[in-house]
Design a protein around this motif. Sequence first.
Motif, PDB file in Angstrom:
ATOM      1  N   ASN A   1       0.804  -1.209   0.058  1.00 28.55           N
ATOM      2  CA  ASN A   1       0.132  -0.055   0.056  1.00 28.55           C
ATOM      3  C   ASN A   1       0.934   1.426  -0.008  1.00 28.55           C
ATOM      4  O   ASN A   1       2.279   1.181   0.194  1.00 28.55           O
ATOM      5  N   TYR A   2       0.160   2.494  -0.219  1.00 26.39           N
ATOM      6  CA  TYR A   2       0.953   3.721  -0.063  1.00 26.39           C
ATOM      7  C   TYR A   2       1.296   3.999   1.229  1.00 26.39           C
ATOM      8  O   TYR A   2       0.619   3.506   2.312  1.00 26.39           O
ATOM      9  N   VAL A   3       2.520   4.662   1.338  1.00 27.36           N
ATOM     10  CA  VAL A   3       3.006   4.513   2.682  1.00 27.36           C
ATOM     11  C   VAL A   3       2.758   6.003   3.374  1.00 27.36           C
ATOM     12  O   VAL A   3       2.899   6.142   4.483  1.00 27.36           O
ATOM     13  N   SER A   4       2.157   6.843   2.691  1.00 24.72           N
ATOM     14  CA  SER A   4       1.610   8.375   3.040  1.00 24.72           C
ATOM     15  C   SER A   4       0.771   8.751   2.119  1.00 24.72           C
ATOM     16  O   SER A   4       0.393   8.172   1.142  1.00 24.72           O
ATOM     17  N   ASN A   5       0.258   9.849   2.602  1.00 28.36           N
ATOM     18  CA  ASN A   5      -0.908  10.593   1.608  1.00 28.36           C
ATOM     19  C   ASN A   5      -0.137  11.746   0.915  1.00 28.36           C
ATOM     20  O   ASN A   5      -0.940  12.661   0.283  1.00 28.36           O
ATOM     21  N   SER A   6       1.118  11.743   0.848  1.00 25.71           N
ATOM     22  CA  SER A   6       1.846  12.732   0.144  1.00 25.71           C
ATOM     23  C   SER A   6       2.595  12.399  -1.041  1.00 25.71           C
ATOM     24  O   SER A   6       3.465  13.270  -1.521  1.00 25.71           O
ATOM     25  N   SER A   7       2.727  11.023  -1.286  1.00 26.21           N
ATOM     26  CA  SER A   7       3.539  10.469  -2.313  1.00 26.21           C
ATOM     27  C   SER A   7       2.938   9.215  -2.952  1.00 26.21           C
ATOM     28  O   SER A   7       2.013   8.774  -2.321  1.00 26.21           O
ATOM     29  N   THR A   8       3.642   8.851  -3.909  1.00 27.38           N
ATOM     30  CA  THR A   8       3.056   7.508  -4.551  1.00 27.38           C
ATOM     31  C   THR A   8       4.100   6.283  -4.117  1.00 27.38           C
ATOM     32  O   THR A   8       3.913   5.249  -4.621  1.00 27.38           O
ATOM     33  N   GLU A   9       4.845   6.537  -3.318  1.00 29.58           N
ATOM     34  CA  GLU A   9       5.817   5.399  -2.807  1.00 29.58           C
ATOM     35  C   GLU A   9       5.053   4.479  -2.034  1.00 29.58           C
ATOM     36  O   GLU A   9       4.114   4.708  -1.315  1.00 29.58           O
ATOM     37  N   VAL A  10       5.210   3.193  -2.485  1.00 30.36           N
ATOM     38  CA  VAL A  10       4.429   2.028  -1.894  1.00 30.36           C
ATOM     39  C   VAL A  10       5.329   1.027  -1.151  1.00 30.36           C
ATOM     40  O   VAL A  10       6.546   0.982  -1.362  1.00 30.36           O
ATOM     41  N   SER A  11       5.103   0.252  -0.189  1.00 31.66           N
ATOM     42  CA  SER A  11       5.975  -0.680   0.357  1.00 31.66           C
ATOM     43  C   SER A  11       5.206  -1.626   1.126  1.00 31.66           C
ATOM     44  O   SER A  11       3.672  -1.567   1.226  1.00 31.66           O
ATOM     45  N   GLN A  12       5.542  -3.025   1.595  1.00 30.13           N
ATOM     46  CA  GLN A  12       5.162  -3.663   2.555  1.00 30.13           C
ATOM     47  C   GLN A  12       5.164  -3.121   3.854  1.00 30.13           C
ATOM     48  O   GLN A  12       5.647  -2.351   4.116  1.00 30.13           O
ATOM     49  N   TRP A  13       3.904  -3.999   4.731  1.00 36.42           N
ATOM     50  CA  TRP A  13       3.921  -3.350   6.033  1.00 36.42           C
ATOM     51  C   TRP A  13       4.957  -4.198   6.949  1.00 36.42           C
ATOM     52  O   TRP A  13       4.468  -5.115   7.501  1.00 36.42           O
ATOM     53  N   CYS A  14       6.120  -3.827   6.959  1.00 36.56           N
ATOM     54  CA  CYS A  14       7.205  -4.619   7.577  1.00 36.56           C
ATOM     55  C   CYS A  14       8.459  -3.983   7.752  1.00 36.56           C
ATOM     56  O   CYS A  14       8.656  -3.029   7.133  1.00 36.56           O
ATOM     57  N   ASN A  15       9.295  -4.568   8.449  1.00 36.11           N
ATOM     58  CA  ASN A  15      10.718  -3.712   8.436  1.00 36.11           C
ATOM     59  C   ASN A  15      11.823  -4.960   8.690  1.00 36.11           C
ATOM     60  O   ASN A  15      11.567  -5.993   8.627  1.00 36.11           O
ATOM     61  N   CYS A  16      13.173  -4.452   8.860  1.00 36.50           N
ATOM     62  CA  CYS A  16      14.174  -5.342   8.490  1.00 36.50           C
ATOM     63  C   CYS A  16      14.827  -5.443  10.156  1.00 36.50           C
ATOM     64  O   CYS A  16      15.893  -5.669  10.355  1.00 36.50           O
ATOM     65  N   GLU A  17      14.072  -5.107  11.248  1.00 35.16           N
ATOM     66  CA  GLU A  17      14.702  -4.938  12.564  1.00 35.16           C
ATOM     67  C   GLU A  17      15.120  -6.604  12.988  1.00 35.16           C
ATOM     68  O   GLU A  17      14.091  -7.545  12.761  1.00 35.16           O
ATOM     69  N   GLY A  18      16.123  -7.024  13.316  1.00 33.55           N
ATOM     70  CA  GLY A  18      16.459  -8.123  13.963  1.00 33.55           C
ATOM     71  C   GLY A  18      16.862  -9.393  12.872  1.00 33.55           C
ATOM     72  O   GLY A  18      16.733 -10.417  12.930  1.00 33.55           O
ATOM     73  N   SER A  19      17.282  -8.839  11.762  1.00 32.73           N
ATOM     74  CA  SER A  19      17.516  -9.404  10.388  1.00 32.73           C
ATOM     75  C   SER A  19      18.756 -10.221  10.667  1.00 32.73           C
ATOM     76  O   SER A  19      19.171 -11.399  10.015  1.00 32.73           O
ATOM     77  N   GLY A  20      19.777  -9.752  11.531  1.00 31.87           N
ATOM     78  CA  GLY A  20      21.211 -10.291  11.545  1.00 31.87           C
ATOM     79  C   GLY A  20      21.738 -10.497  10.265  1.00 31.87           C
ATOM     80  O   GLY A  20      21.929  -9.527   9.556  1.00 31.87           O
ATOM     81  N   ASN A  21      22.470 -11.585   9.986  1.00 31.03           N
ATOM     82  CA  ASN A  21      23.027 -12.066   8.888  1.00 31.03           C
ATOM     83  C   ASN A  21      22.196 -12.076   7.766  1.00 31.03           C
ATOM     84  O   ASN A  21      22.848 -12.052   6.571  1.00 31.03           O
ATOM     85  N   GLN A  22      20.772 -11.902   7.597  1.00 28.84           N
ATOM     86  CA  GLN A  22      20.026 -11.885   6.677  1.00 28.84           C
ATOM     87  C   GLN A  22      19.532 -10.526   6.133  1.00 28.84           C
ATOM     88  O   GLN A  22      18.589 -10.396   5.699  1.00 28.84           O
ATOM     89  N   TRP A  23      20.136  -9.684   6.862  1.00 26.97           N
ATOM     90  CA  TRP A  23      19.869  -7.992   6.516  1.00 26.97           C
ATOM     91  C   TRP A  23      19.539  -7.773   5.021  1.00 26.97           C
ATOM     92  O   TRP A  23      18.445  -7.073   4.505  1.00 26.97           O
TER      93      TRP A  23
END
Length: 448
Positions: free
Chosen positions: A300-322
């Motif tokens: 989905n769109y990440v904000s109401n001011s741009s067309t940038e889209v993303s997943q609802w997730c982050n990379c915290e704690g990814s370790g060596n799979q960053w």
Amino acid sequence: MILLGILLNLFVIKGAVPSVVPVFPGTVDCIEAVQKCLKTPECKRQFRHLEYCVDEEAVTPLSLEGRQACIDAQNKLMHYQSLQECKCQRGSRMEQQCLSVYWTIRFPQGYDDIETSPYEDFELELVRNSETSKLASIVSVSSLPLTDQNQCLKAAQDCGLYEKCGSLRSEYALACTKIIPGTNHCNRHKCHRALRRFLERVPEEYSFGVLFCPCSDTLCGERRRKTIVPSCSYEERDEQPNCLNLESYCLKDNLCRSRLADFQQNCQPSPLSPSGCLRESGAVCLKAYAGLIGTIMTPNYVSNSSTEVSQWCNCEGSGNQWQDCLRILHMFNSNTCLRNAIDNTGSSTPHPIEDTPLPPPRPSPQIQHDELKINLLPEPNTVAESEEDKEEDQTEEGGGFNVIPPFSDKATVTNLGSEAGRVHSSASTFSITRFLLKALLLIALRWG
């Protein structure tokens, strides 16, 4: 009788009876391929063995000996060309069964290939659905400049004027805002299913209009961001999960795995392409992106001011799979093919087949005949539902419309202005045409 034939051609064949387009030569459906396989004892034995392998792997990892037996069965099926080349059709009634066959014959070797789409090429599918694809672009009907009108509101109004779009949109909005009794959250599974039904059954000239409407202010951008009811379909109730976990859950589901593979194939960026897409088609990328909506990997769109889209997730704690985690994020927020495709919808809705002009849209005769009820949302129960849907509806209580404002409140005669006048004029024309049709039919029958 000649006159009757002409009338039927003009009013029935061209307007109500969909053309039957034969399956494109060279495209083999996996359901047909496996049915042919099961008629051959050797092919049937090896395929059943692979089905057993997939079921066992879902419970516990196979032993080395067991995995080798699965590989042997897979190799023996390589001689059956129709199985190896088969594809599936998006949104078909047998899609889940077809995808099950597709991934079964790719286990264990090739099971991790999520960059090759299991679906037939978009171009072939759109040729098959050419009659539906002739419905017009909703953006092109707007004669006002982008800065003078909320394009997302206009797209919602135009969706409401097309009966299938309006009813399926109200259905998913209700499913995604209804609260499960005894909880404070929605039924995400039902919300996702209703979203998929909307995107699969409504022509993209309308569904793309509400998904990718161009905006020049945050009010429009917020309406666009809330189109898929992100509080239910997109955001997790607690906190953002790790992107690797999100993808892992997706890969356990054949539908999500397939839609992700389809997206990666059709939205693959290329710095050498003018469109930014390796396949040189922004419309193909947008349809693959829309295919992910209603799955675990809903973007989905990440904000109401741009067309940038993303997943609802982050990379915290990814370790060596960053780096692996960043790869998932960058498929969306750093994908030049996808970004260009969305940005290029500012002047017109993406056409199903690129560079193919479409006629202007028109409200359906059914809506014209229903006394211009353009200010009312169609009831969700007017949409054909499966038995499963009906059973779920009987066990759930009603919920409020608390995320997407009912677009019917906006699509009034006052707000539509000249557009409503155009519909009223069309309705009058339709009534006269219907009267003339009846009269001519009676004359033709008397002559016959």
